[in-house]
Design an enzyme around this catalytic site. Structure first.
Site, short mmCIF file in Angstrom:
data_model
loop_
_atom_site.label_atom_id
_atom_site.label_comp_id
_atom_site.label_asym_id
_atom_site.label_seq_id
_atom_site.Cartn_x
_atom_site.Cartn_y
_atom_site.Cartn_z
CG ASP A 196 -2.18 1.13 1.34
OD1 ASP A 196 -1.75 2.11 0.35
OD2 ASP A 196 -2.07 1.44 2.83
CD GLU A 217 -3.84 7.75 0.78
OE1 GLU A 217 -5.17 7.11 0.49
OE2 GLU A 217 -3.34 6.52 1.18
CD GLU A 218 -1.27 5.18 3.84
OE1 GLU A 218 -2.45 5.04 4.46
OE2 GLU A 218 -1.21 4.30 3.14
CG ASP A 237 -4.88 3.84 -2.30
OD1 ASP A 237 -4.78 2.94 -1.63
OD2 ASP A 237 -5.27 4.66 -1.39
CG HIS A 246 -2.69 1.09 7.11
ND1 HIS A 246 -3.24 2.02 7.25
CD2 HIS A 246 -2.06 0.71 5.75
CE1 HIS A 246 -3.38 2.83 6.26
NE2 HIS A 246 -2.53 2.23 5.54
#
Length: 374
Positions: A104, A137-138, A161, A346
């Site tokens: 990711d 982005e995160e 994504d 994550h």
């Protein structure tokens, strides 16, 4: 640039790129995009978000006179994402469990660039292609928020994504983040605790009244961070609580936020009714707007047909997470989210199957091919 999507993916995930520190990966991708024949620009996003690299916009001139097709992915990762050591065994790529893998969203980047590489090597006629690689982005879609969308010429786009190849996400919720400061009064906990007002107790009673978790089929609420206190012998005077509310329904989003605030107000009022002097500061921040694209929109049907042509299962759904697609849809550019093969993102258990990387690359190549034919 590597010649195989798996070796290229392994190369990308080995480059550190936690949010705000994407300089090395952006330099690598700029070189690779130029090697593939793109005109590449890095914007000034870094200065706006206190990062060390900007978004990359790449334009591949086409051999067919059409609007470009837009492919988007982000290059930052969550933590722990330093010194990633990918392991490949039995058709699966993972780590030793001390870091995330970084699929990711480096799986999306690898599939985009490898698909374009294969199209060019085969000499296939194609329309112009726009590739956007965003940063940070995160941590709030910061790269996409600060990108000049007027640069884009495409009529629609795809954010690579989400999870399995074949997933087609046509909608995502709005998100509001909140921060609450609870103010009590410090005092010596052993000598004169009665002169203090425990902000942790104040926050705890308010939290007990707040909505939390799955509210309904389209609404969630999470309390994610609580900070407060300085020592065990001091009655804490300040506690900060941070969380988020997500919903596909604007009215429900607002209602949950109001219920959270009311829980705080009623708790502080209860304490003060007994002679205390408690107070609070409540702050809301809209992170992004919900979107929902029609099931029969061209951006959706093109992806569906590409998957069907490859005999891959199609799973069209509405998602629960936010992505760069929220930003672009809010600015009038239809964008859906498609899967790349990543699992357990994550977390330090993150992995991806080698076959999914190949399928994801084939999907992007077929998507461009179909768009050229229409």
């Amino acid at each position: 640039m590597k010649n195989d999507v798996v070796s290229y993916f392994l190369e990308l995930v080995s480059i550190d790129s936690e949010s705000g520190n994407e300089r090395a990966i952006v330099d690598k991708l700029k070189k690779d995009l130029e090697e593939l024949g793109a005109i590449v620009e890095e914007d000034d996003c870094a200065s706006k978000i206190e990062g060390n690299a900007g978004n990359l916009y790449a334009y591949f001139p086409g051999t067919i006179n059409k609007k470009p097709i837009l492919l988007c992915a982000h290059c930052d990762t969550v933590v722990p994402g330093k010194d990633i050591q990918p392991i490949m065994e039995n058709g699966r790529i993972f780590t030793d469990g001390t870091t995330i893998l970084g699929g990711d969203d480096k799986s999306g980047i690898a599939e985009i660039l490898m698909a374009i590489k294969q199209i060019k090597e085969k000499g296939i006629e194609h329309p112009p292609i726009e590739v956007l690689i965003t940063v940070s982005e995160e941590i709030g879609l910061l790269g996409a928020r600060n990108f000049d969308i007027s640069k884009l010429q495409a009529g629609f786009g795809y954010a690579l994504d989400t999870h399995q190849v074949g997933e087609v996400v046509i909608g995502a919720p709005s998100q509001i983040s909140f921060q609450i400061n609870f103010y009590g009064k410090e005092a010596h906990a052993g000598v004169e605790p009665e002169k203090g007002l425990n902000a942790i107790r104040l926050a705890a009673e308010a939290i007990a009244l707040m909505p939390n978790g799955r509210i309904d089929f389209e609404t969630t609420c999470n309390l994610g961070i609580i900070k407060g206190g300085t020592a065990t012998n001091i009655v804490p005077g300040l506690v900060t609580v941070e969380g988020e509310v997500r919903s596909h329904n604007k009215g429900k989003l607002q209602k949950v936020c109001e219920e959270i605030e009311q829980a705080v107000i009623s708790t502080v009022h209860k304490f003060n009714a007994n002679g205390a002097k408690a107070s609070f500061h409540f702050e809301l921040k809209k992170e992004y707007e919900a979107f929902l694209i029609d099931r029969n929109a061209p951006v959706v049907t093109l992806a569906e047909k590409a998957l069907q042509n490859l005999h891959l299962s199609v799973d069209i759904k509405v998602g629960g997470g936010g992505s760069d697609a929220n930003i672009f849809n809010a600015n009038g550019l239809p964008m859906i989210i498609v899967g790349t093969g990543m699992n357990n993102v994550h977390t330090t258990e993150e992995d991806i199957l080698v076959d999914e990387l190949y399928r994801g690359t084939a999907f992007i190549e077929e998507l461009i091919h179909l768009y050229a034919e229409e």
